[in-house]
Design a protein around this motif. Structure first.
Motif, short mmCIF file in Angstrom:
data_model
loop_
_atom_site.label_atom_id
_atom_site.label_comp_id
_atom_site.label_asym_id
_atom_site.label_seq_id
_atom_site.Cartn_x
_atom_site.Cartn_y
_atom_site.Cartn_z
N GLN A 99 0.82 -1.21 0.00
CA GLN A 99 0.00 0.00 0.00
C GLN A 99 0.86 1.26 0.00
O GLN A 99 0.63 2.19 -0.79
CB GLN A 99 -0.93 0.00 1.22
CG GLN A 99 -2.00 -1.07 1.19
CD GLN A 99 -3.04 -0.82 0.11
OE1 GLN A 99 -3.48 0.31 -0.10
NE2 GLN A 99 -3.44 -1.88 -0.57
N ASN A 100 1.85 1.31 0.88
CA ASN A 100 2.70 2.50 0.98
C ASN A 100 3.53 2.72 -0.28
O ASN A 100 3.74 3.87 -0.70
CB ASN A 100 3.61 2.39 2.20
CG ASN A 100 2.85 2.52 3.51
OD1 ASN A 100 1.71 2.98 3.54
ND2 ASN A 100 3.48 2.11 4.60
N LYS A 103 1.25 4.07 -3.05
CA LYS A 103 0.92 5.47 -2.77
C LYS A 103 2.10 6.39 -3.06
O LYS A 103 1.93 7.49 -3.58
CB LYS A 103 0.49 5.61 -1.31
CG LYS A 103 -0.87 5.00 -1.00
CD LYS A 103 -1.22 5.13 0.47
CE LYS A 103 -2.57 4.50 0.78
NZ LYS A 103 -2.91 4.58 2.22
N ARG A 104 3.31 5.92 -2.73
CA ARG A 104 4.50 6.72 -2.99
C ARG A 104 4.70 6.93 -4.49
O ARG A 104 4.97 8.05 -4.94
CB ARG A 104 5.74 6.03 -2.39
CG ARG A 104 7.07 6.65 -2.81
CD ARG A 104 8.23 5.97 -2.13
NE ARG A 104 8.24 4.54 -2.33
CZ ARG A 104 8.71 3.95 -3.43
NH1 ARG A 104 9.16 4.68 -4.44
NH2 ARG A 104 8.71 2.62 -3.53
N MET A 106 2.41 6.69 -6.83
CA MET A 106 1.32 7.53 -7.32
C MET A 106 1.59 9.01 -7.05
O MET A 106 1.32 9.87 -7.90
CB MET A 106 0.00 7.12 -6.67
CG MET A 106 -0.62 5.86 -7.23
SD MET A 106 -2.22 5.51 -6.47
CE MET A 106 -2.81 4.19 -7.54
N LYS A 107 2.15 9.27 -5.89
CA LYS A 107 2.48 10.66 -5.55
C LYS A 107 3.56 11.20 -6.47
O LYS A 107 3.51 12.35 -6.92
CB LYS A 107 2.93 10.74 -4.09
CG LYS A 107 3.18 12.16 -3.60
CD LYS A 107 3.54 12.17 -2.13
CE LYS A 107 3.79 13.59 -1.64
NZ LYS A 107 4.16 13.62 -0.19
N ILE A 112 -3.85 10.72 -8.70
CA ILE A 112 -4.75 10.89 -7.57
C ILE A 112 -5.91 9.92 -7.71
O ILE A 112 -6.83 10.12 -8.51
CB ILE A 112 -5.27 12.34 -7.49
CG1 ILE A 112 -4.10 13.33 -7.39
CG2 ILE A 112 -6.20 12.51 -6.28
CD1 ILE A 112 -4.52 14.78 -7.43
N LYS A 113 -5.86 8.84 -6.98
CA LYS A 113 -6.92 7.84 -7.00
C LYS A 113 -6.72 6.90 -5.83
O LYS A 113 -5.68 6.89 -5.18
CB LYS A 113 -6.94 7.06 -8.31
CG LYS A 113 -5.70 6.21 -8.54
CD LYS A 113 -5.71 5.55 -9.92
CE LYS A 113 -6.79 4.51 -10.06
NZ LYS A 113 -6.55 3.30 -9.23
N ARG A 114 -7.73 6.10 -5.58
CA ARG A 114 -7.66 5.11 -4.52
C ARG A 114 -6.87 3.89 -5.01
O ARG A 114 -6.99 3.48 -6.16
CB ARG A 114 -9.07 4.68 -4.12
CG ARG A 114 -9.13 3.75 -2.92
CD ARG A 114 -10.58 3.47 -2.56
NE ARG A 114 -10.68 2.58 -1.41
CZ ARG A 114 -11.82 2.19 -0.87
NH1 ARG A 114 -12.98 2.63 -1.39
NH2 ARG A 114 -11.84 1.39 0.17
N VAL A 115 -6.05 3.32 -4.12
CA VAL A 115 -5.24 2.16 -4.49
C VAL A 115 -6.13 0.94 -4.70
O VAL A 115 -6.94 0.59 -3.85
CB VAL A 115 -4.19 1.85 -3.40
CG1 VAL A 115 -3.41 0.59 -3.76
CG2 VAL A 115 -3.24 3.03 -3.23
N ASP A 119 -3.60 -1.53 -9.71
CA ASP A 119 -2.45 -0.63 -9.62
C ASP A 119 -1.17 -1.36 -9.22
O ASP A 119 -0.12 -0.73 -9.10
CB ASP A 119 -2.72 0.48 -8.59
CG ASP A 119 -3.94 1.31 -8.94
OD1 ASP A 119 -4.09 1.66 -10.13
OD2 ASP A 119 -4.75 1.60 -8.04
#
Length: 207
Positions: A99-100, A103-104, A106-107, A112-115, A119
């Motif tokens: 998850q982390n 998110k990293r 994606m950033k 900008i979206k939900r994992v 993905d």
């Protein structure tokens, strides 16, 4: 006659339960394959270790499914229960890592979206994720092969599931070896320089 019927009924129920367990273990994991096929992927993210990480993610999904089959641990002896709790801890660590890491990335890519499972392709070639993920998967394989495989209590409770666990651990080790083999040549390539030919050496010394 009633006692004789009840005596034959119990083995039949046990056999039916084992067949159901085997059916669950051998079912195809199509949803895992679908999550690892992105619609589009930037070319700069492709790397040699990507296929190995992808296969290890598939192994991890199988591991979580096998772990769910164990269910309640209260009926197991202390050693087996402790090792399975250790497996659960490693599963939690990997879930957090996945998850982390997504998110990293994606950033970094300003996504900008939900994992979601779709993905997961983002971490296939992420070196930072791969190193930690491989270490955690190695811990899981070690627990299975050094602790659970020799645990008679776990073998008696799950005679078919332990076989699946061991096969999975063997596959994990194989994929980790492939991962290491992909990494080693690239490191050696960076640390080695092309040899100087004899003609070039003589030319440089005559200057």
């Amino acid at each position: 006659m009633g006692g004789a019927c009840s005596g034959t009924k119990q083995p039949q129920q046990k056999q039916k339960q084992q067949q159901q367990e085997l059916k669950i273990i051998e079912q195809p994991y199509l949803h895992v394959q679908s999550m690892s096929q992105p619609q589009s992927r930037p070319s700069e993210q492709r790397g040699e270790t990507g296929p190995c990480v992808k296969e290890l993610l598939y192994c991890y999904k199988r591991f979580t499914d096998f772990l769910e089959l164990v269910g309640n641990l209260d009926h197991l002896a202390t050693h087996a229960r402790e090792q399975l709790n250790n497996c659960i801890i490693q599963r939690s660590n990997i879930n957090i890592l996945i998850q982390n890491s997504i998110k990293r990335i994606m950033k970094e890519q300003k996504i900008i979206k939900r994992v979601e499972e779709s993905d997961y392709y983002l971490i296939h070639n992420d070196k930072k994720f791969a190193v930690t993920f491989v270490q955690l998967m190695q811990k899981i394989s070690n627990i299975i092969l050094t602790e659970l495989q020799s645990d008679s209590n776990f073998q008696e409770a799950f005679p078919m599931l332990i076989v699946s666990f061991v096969d999975l651990a063997t596959q994990i080790i194989k994929e980790i070896e492939n991962f290491q083999n992909f990494k080693t040549p690239s490191v050696q390539k960076q640390n080695t320089k092309p040899p100087i030919s004899q003609d070039n050496y003589q030319a440089s010394t005559n200057k």
